[in-house]
Design a protein around this motif. Structure first.
Motif, mmCIF file in Angstrom:
data_model
loop_
_atom_site.group_PDB
_atom_site.id
_atom_site.type_symbol
_atom_site.label_atom_id
_atom_site.label_comp_id
_atom_site.label_asym_id
_atom_site.label_seq_id
_atom_site.Cartn_x
_atom_site.Cartn_y
_atom_site.Cartn_z
ATOM 1 N N GLN A 164 0.944 -1.357 0.067
ATOM 2 C CA GLN A 164 0.159 -0.197 -0.562
ATOM 3 C C GLN A 164 1.037 1.065 0.188
ATOM 4 N N MET A 165 0.555 2.235 -0.625
ATOM 5 C CA MET A 165 0.935 4.044 -0.365
ATOM 6 C C MET A 165 0.107 4.612 0.083
ATOM 7 N N THR A 166 0.551 5.541 0.684
ATOM 8 C CA THR A 166 0.006 6.953 1.225
ATOM 9 C C THR A 166 -0.055 7.709 0.410
ATOM 10 N N PHE A 167 -1.032 8.579 0.641
ATOM 11 C CA PHE A 167 -1.235 9.571 -0.156
ATOM 12 C C PHE A 167 -0.568 10.421 -0.326
ATOM 13 N N SER A 168 0.837 10.392 1.296
ATOM 14 C CA SER A 168 1.886 11.319 1.688
ATOM 15 C C SER A 168 3.143 10.766 0.822
ATOM 16 N N THR A 169 3.664 9.714 0.374
ATOM 17 C CA THR A 169 3.770 9.055 -0.139
ATOM 18 C C THR A 169 4.168 9.727 -2.630
ATOM 19 N N ALA A 170 3.152 9.458 -2.433
ATOM 20 C CA ALA A 170 2.646 9.811 -3.419
ATOM 21 C C ALA A 170 2.364 11.365 -3.827
ATOM 22 N N ALA A 171 2.026 12.158 -3.073
ATOM 23 C CA ALA A 171 2.504 13.262 -3.424
ATOM 24 C C ALA A 171 3.690 13.219 -3.287
ATOM 25 N N ARG A 172 4.402 13.062 -2.113
ATOM 26 C CA ARG A 172 5.950 13.313 -2.097
ATOM 27 C C ARG A 172 6.855 13.027 -3.221
ATOM 28 N N VAL A 173 7.065 12.201 -4.322
ATOM 29 C CA VAL A 173 7.091 11.218 -5.711
ATOM 30 C C VAL A 173 7.065 12.504 -6.068
ATOM 31 N N MET A 174 4.916 13.139 -6.806
ATOM 32 C CA MET A 174 5.012 13.638 -7.844
ATOM 33 C C MET A 174 5.047 15.241 -7.357
ATOM 34 N N ARG A 175 5.666 15.814 -6.458
ATOM 35 C CA ARG A 175 6.136 16.861 -6.449
ATOM 36 C C ARG A 175 7.572 16.841 -6.523
ATOM 37 N N VAL A 176 8.557 16.217 -6.205
ATOM 38 C CA VAL A 176 9.597 15.459 -7.120
ATOM 39 C C VAL A 176 9.967 15.537 -8.646
ATOM 40 N N LEU A 177 8.674 14.911 -8.920
ATOM 41 C CA LEU A 177 8.778 14.841 -10.662
ATOM 42 C C LEU A 177 8.456 16.519 -11.265
ATOM 43 N N VAL A 178 7.661 17.340 -10.499
ATOM 44 C CA VAL A 178 7.197 18.501 -11.196
ATOM 45 C C VAL A 178 8.505 18.894 -10.798
ATOM 46 N N ARG A 179 8.615 19.134 -10.153
ATOM 47 C CA ARG A 179 10.199 20.131 -9.373
ATOM 48 C C ARG A 179 11.896 19.586 -10.783
ATOM 49 N N LYS A 180 11.730 18.466 -10.889
ATOM 50 C CA LYS A 180 12.247 18.022 -12.428
ATOM 51 C C LYS A 180 11.835 18.845 -12.981
ATOM 52 N N ARG A 181 10.883 18.763 -13.493
ATOM 53 C CA ARG A 181 10.600 19.375 -15.111
ATOM 54 C C ARG A 181 10.794 20.674 -15.437
ATOM 55 N N LEU A 182 10.053 20.784 -14.393
ATOM 56 C CA LEU A 182 10.183 22.592 -13.887
ATOM 57 C C LEU A 182 12.029 23.406 -14.532
ATOM 58 N N LEU A 183 12.753 22.090 -13.385
ATOM 59 C CA LEU A 183 14.322 22.124 -13.726
ATOM 60 C C LEU A 183 15.287 21.765 -14.756
ATOM 61 N N ALA A 184 14.111 21.161 -15.923
ATOM 62 C CA ALA A 184 14.661 20.092 -16.528
ATOM 63 C C ALA A 184 14.315 21.796 -18.191
ATOM 64 N N THR A 185 13.304 21.911 -17.589
ATOM 65 C CA THR A 185 12.632 22.969 -19.414
ATOM 66 C C THR A 185 13.163 24.143 -18.686
ATOM 67 N N GLY A 186 13.965 24.703 -17.214
ATOM 68 C CA GLY A 186 14.527 26.028 -17.045
ATOM 69 C C GLY A 186 13.205 27.238 -16.653
ATOM 70 N N ALA A 187 12.472 26.822 -16.451
ATOM 71 C CA ALA A 187 10.848 27.320 -16.148
ATOM 72 C C ALA A 187 11.387 28.171 -14.653
ATOM 73 N N VAL A 188 11.026 28.910 -14.494
ATOM 74 C CA VAL A 188 10.785 29.452 -13.438
ATOM 75 C C VAL A 188 10.071 29.059 -12.420
ATOM 76 N N ASP A 189 9.947 28.648 -11.075
ATOM 77 C CA ASP A 189 9.373 27.685 -10.186
ATOM 78 C C ASP A 189 9.259 29.339 -9.108
ATOM 79 N N LEU A 190 8.135 29.808 -9.981
ATOM 80 C CA LEU A 190 7.228 30.984 -8.999
ATOM 81 C C LEU A 190 5.902 31.266 -10.490
#
Length: 127
Positions: free
Chosen positions: A87-113
């Motif tokens: 079983q996976m908690t929403f906490s684990t899933a949310a942390r994974v997805m937050r990292v993936l969003v951040r990686k995508r933004l950094l990879a595209t050079g987008a400003v995280d604002l």
């Protein structure tokens, strides 16, 4: 902005927040090459998906298996749950997805604002 989303109650998310998490996950799946972070709407407010994932960081509710699959297929390493049912908690899933969003933004050079209105638009028909 976090107060624009329903709060957790003793680690449990209201159904509306769980639904918003699903919408944010689907928005991430459809995120192509745009530089800006996808958004979802809640009660007339525009919310970046990272805010939804952040709001679920402490949620102890169990994620439905279809969502577990949508999260784990994006991982570079196999995921194993902490129990006999994997079983996976929403906490684990949310942390994974937050990292993936951040990686995508950094990879595209987008400003995280992101600027988001905390108020619903005023009714322009009143004169």
């Amino acid at each position: 902005m976090m107060n624009a989303l329903p709060p957790l109650h003793n680690g449990h998310a209201p159904f509306t927040l769980q639904q918003l998490f699903r919408e944010a996950l689907y928005a991430f799946e459809e995120w192509d090459s745009e530089l800006t972070e996808p958004i979802v709407t809640h009660e007339g407010r525009v919310i970046p998906i990272s805010f939804v994932f952040e709001a679920m960081r402490e949620c102890t509710d169990i994620v439905p298996m279809n969502i577990v699959g949508a999260v784990t297929e994006r991982l570079t390493k196999p995921w194993e749950g902490e129990g006999p049912l994997d079983q996976m908690t929403f906490s684990t899933a949310a942390r994974v997805m937050r990292v993936l969003v951040r990686k995508r933004l950094l990879a595209t050079g987008a400003v995280d604002l992101v600027a988001v209105s905390a108020h619903a638009p005023e009714d322009q028909s009143r004169d």
